[in-house]
Design a protein around this motif. Structure first.
Motif, PDB file in Angstrom:
ATOM      1  N   ILE A  15     -20.940 -50.224  16.958  1.00 31.81           N
ATOM      2  CA  ILE A  15     -21.238 -49.202  15.955  1.00 31.81           C
ATOM      3  C   ILE A  15     -20.147 -49.235  14.890  1.00 31.81           C
ATOM      4  O   ILE A  15     -18.960 -49.117  15.200  1.00 31.81           O
ATOM      5  CB  ILE A  15     -21.298 -47.802  16.586  1.00 31.81           C
ATOM      6  N   ILE A  17     -18.460 -47.401  11.736  1.00 34.55           N
ATOM      7  CA  ILE A  17     -18.352 -46.077  11.129  1.00 34.55           C
ATOM      8  C   ILE A  17     -17.554 -46.170   9.832  1.00 34.55           C
ATOM      9  O   ILE A  17     -16.403 -46.598   9.834  1.00 34.55           O
ATOM     10  CB  ILE A  17     -17.666 -45.079  12.081  1.00 34.55           C
ATOM     11  N   TYR A  29     -17.017 -37.715  15.068  1.00 34.09           N
ATOM     12  CA  TYR A  29     -17.980 -38.800  15.301  1.00 34.09           C
ATOM     13  C   TYR A  29     -17.511 -39.670  16.466  1.00 34.09           C
ATOM     14  O   TYR A  29     -18.298 -40.006  17.368  1.00 34.09           O
ATOM     15  CB  TYR A  29     -18.136 -39.661  14.049  1.00 34.09           C
ATOM     16  N   TYR A  30     -16.240 -40.057  16.443  1.00 33.26           N
ATOM     17  CA  TYR A  30     -15.712 -40.927  17.496  1.00 33.26           C
ATOM     18  C   TYR A  30     -15.815 -40.240  18.859  1.00 33.26           C
ATOM     19  O   TYR A  30     -16.278 -40.840  19.840  1.00 33.26           O
ATOM     20  CB  TYR A  30     -14.261 -41.289  17.186  1.00 33.26           C
ATOM     21  N   LEU A  33     -19.681 -39.742  19.828  1.00 34.05           N
ATOM     22  CA  LEU A  33     -20.342 -41.006  20.164  1.00 34.05           C
ATOM     23  C   LEU A  33     -19.938 -41.462  21.560  1.00 34.05           C
ATOM     24  O   LEU A  33     -20.788 -41.854  22.371  1.00 34.05           O
ATOM     25  CB  LEU A  33     -19.987 -42.090  19.141  1.00 34.05           C
ATOM     26  N   ASN A  34     -18.655 -41.428  21.851  1.00 34.57           N
ATOM     27  CA  ASN A  34     -18.209 -41.880  23.162  1.00 34.57           C
ATOM     28  C   ASN A  34     -18.713 -40.976  24.278  1.00 34.57           C
ATOM     29  O   ASN A  34     -19.090 -41.453  25.359  1.00 34.57           O
ATOM     30  CB  ASN A  34     -16.682 -41.988  23.194  1.00 34.57           C
ATOM     31  N   GLY A  47     -18.346 -46.437  24.164  1.00 35.90           N
ATOM     32  CA  GLY A  47     -18.851 -47.265  23.081  1.00 35.90           C
ATOM     33  C   GLY A  47     -17.881 -48.328  22.591  1.00 35.90           C
ATOM     34  O   GLY A  47     -16.675 -48.254  22.835  1.00 35.90           O
ATOM     35  N   GLU A  48     -18.435 -49.313  21.916  1.00 34.55           N
ATOM     36  CA  GLU A  48     -17.635 -50.256  21.139  1.00 34.55           C
ATOM     37  C   GLU A  48     -17.844 -49.864  19.676  1.00 34.55           C
ATOM     38  O   GLU A  48     -18.957 -49.957  19.150  1.00 34.55           O
ATOM     39  CB  GLU A  48     -18.049 -51.698  21.404  1.00 34.55           C
ATOM     40  N   ILE A  49     -16.774 -49.385  19.058  1.00 27.72           N
ATOM     41  CA  ILE A  49     -16.858 -48.739  17.748  1.00 27.72           C
ATOM     42  C   ILE A  49     -15.803 -49.313  16.816  1.00 27.72           C
ATOM     43  O   ILE A  49     -14.638 -49.437  17.200  1.00 27.72           O
ATOM     44  CB  ILE A  49     -16.665 -47.213  17.877  1.00 27.72           C
ATOM     45  N   ILE A  51     -14.113 -48.551  13.117  1.00 20.64           N
ATOM     46  CA  ILE A  51     -13.992 -47.519  12.090  1.00 20.64           C
ATOM     47  C   ILE A  51     -13.183 -48.061  10.914  1.00 20.64           C
ATOM     48  O   ILE A  51     -12.088 -48.592  11.112  1.00 20.64           O
ATOM     49  CB  ILE A  51     -13.302 -46.254  12.623  1.00 20.64           C
ATOM     50  N   ALA A  87     -19.807 -55.197  12.927  1.00 22.25           N
ATOM     51  CA  ALA A  87     -20.670 -54.033  13.165  1.00 22.25           C
ATOM     52  C   ALA A  87     -22.133 -54.453  13.244  1.00 22.25           C
ATOM     53  O   ALA A  87     -22.622 -55.196  12.391  1.00 22.25           O
ATOM     54  CB  ALA A  87     -20.478 -53.005  12.058  1.00 22.25           C
ATOM     55  N   ALA A 240     -27.400 -47.996  19.468  1.00 24.01           N
ATOM     56  CA  ALA A 240     -26.496 -48.818  20.276  1.00 24.01           C
ATOM     57  C   ALA A 240     -27.052 -49.055  21.673  1.00 24.01           C
ATOM     58  O   ALA A 240     -26.825 -50.109  22.277  1.00 24.01           O
ATOM     59  CB  ALA A 240     -25.132 -48.148  20.363  1.00 24.01           C
TER      60      ALA A 240
END
Length: 242
Positions: A15, A17, A29-30, A33-34, A47-49, A51, A87, A240
């Protein structure tokens, strides 16, 4: 408990961001999302995010002066960074900056989840056709947003009076982006929401990703509240997990 059925490393969609608008919304958001992804994956997985967080001072400068071309150029380079980082989907944490981010993403192949789509789908499902809107002045006066919700979801948007728009906008820029949460400001937002309801709104959109820090559904019983932050996070997480 360990998710022993997973092959390691777990294959996941990344994802992306586009954050910093503001840092308060980006942090939420972080976190959200997690939490949402962990609910699905279980154990220690989340998650794999990626930013890319911009300088909010630049955003404030561009928005206050209606310098949308400059904002678009600034954010396009940040989106380049997200794409180079791998991403698989991109989300922008600011309702206001969708004005420039959506056109940028329209010319790219990376999937983009528009915050108005994740919100409009839920409003439409609720059977609501006339909704109030709280946000920055740029968002509340956005013809693009009105057209987007009307054409895609059949939703009419009601904005507060000009005087109330100034109040809502000031609280966002002077307080919420600093996580300065004041009882007097909460009372003002509830007053504005009540005025929109009196004008025929069937619900209200929290159209700035910091507003949920101040008010929520529990403050407006019987009047549907659509939190764009939570709805956008849900849509990104669903992508995701798909």
């Amino acid at each position: 408990m360990e998710n022993s059925s997973a092959t390691r490393p777990l294959s996941q969609k990344v994802i992306g961001i586009l954050g910093g608008m503001s840092n308060q919304a980006t942090g939420e958001y972080y976190r959200m999302l997690n939490e949402r992804l962990n609910q699905e994956y279980g154990a220690w997985d989340n998650g794999e995010i990626v930013i890319v967080s911009v300088n909010f001072g630049n955003i404030e400068y561009f928005v206050r002066r209606n310098q949308w071309d400059e904002a678009r150029a600034y954010l396009a380079e940040k989106i380049d960074r997200l794409e180079r980082a791998g991403a698989d989907v991109i989300g922008c944490v600011s309702n206001t900056m969708h004005r420039v981010v959506a056109p940028i993403m329209a010319g790219r192949t990376t999937p983009f989840i528009h915050i108005a789509d994740s919100t409009g789908e839920v409003i439409q499902k609720a059977g609501i056709t006339r909704v109030g809107l709280l946000g920055t002045i740029a968002t509340m006066q956005s013809d693009e947003l009105r057209a987007h919700l009307k054409e895609r979801f059949g939703i009419e948007v009601l904005a507060p009076s000009d005087a109330d728009q100034k109040v809502v906008d000031r609280i966002i820029f002077d307080e919420l982006v600093r996580r300065d949460l004041r009882a007097a400001s909460k009372a003002e937002y509830l007053r504005v929401a009540a005025a929109l309801r009196a004008e025929g709104a069937q619900g209200v959109i929290l159209g700035c990703t910091e507003i949920f820090l101040l008010i929520g559904q529990s403050d407006l019983p019987g009047f549907p509240v659509f939190d764009t932050t939570a709805l956008h996070v849900g849509a990104l997480a669903s992508f995701a997990l798909s």
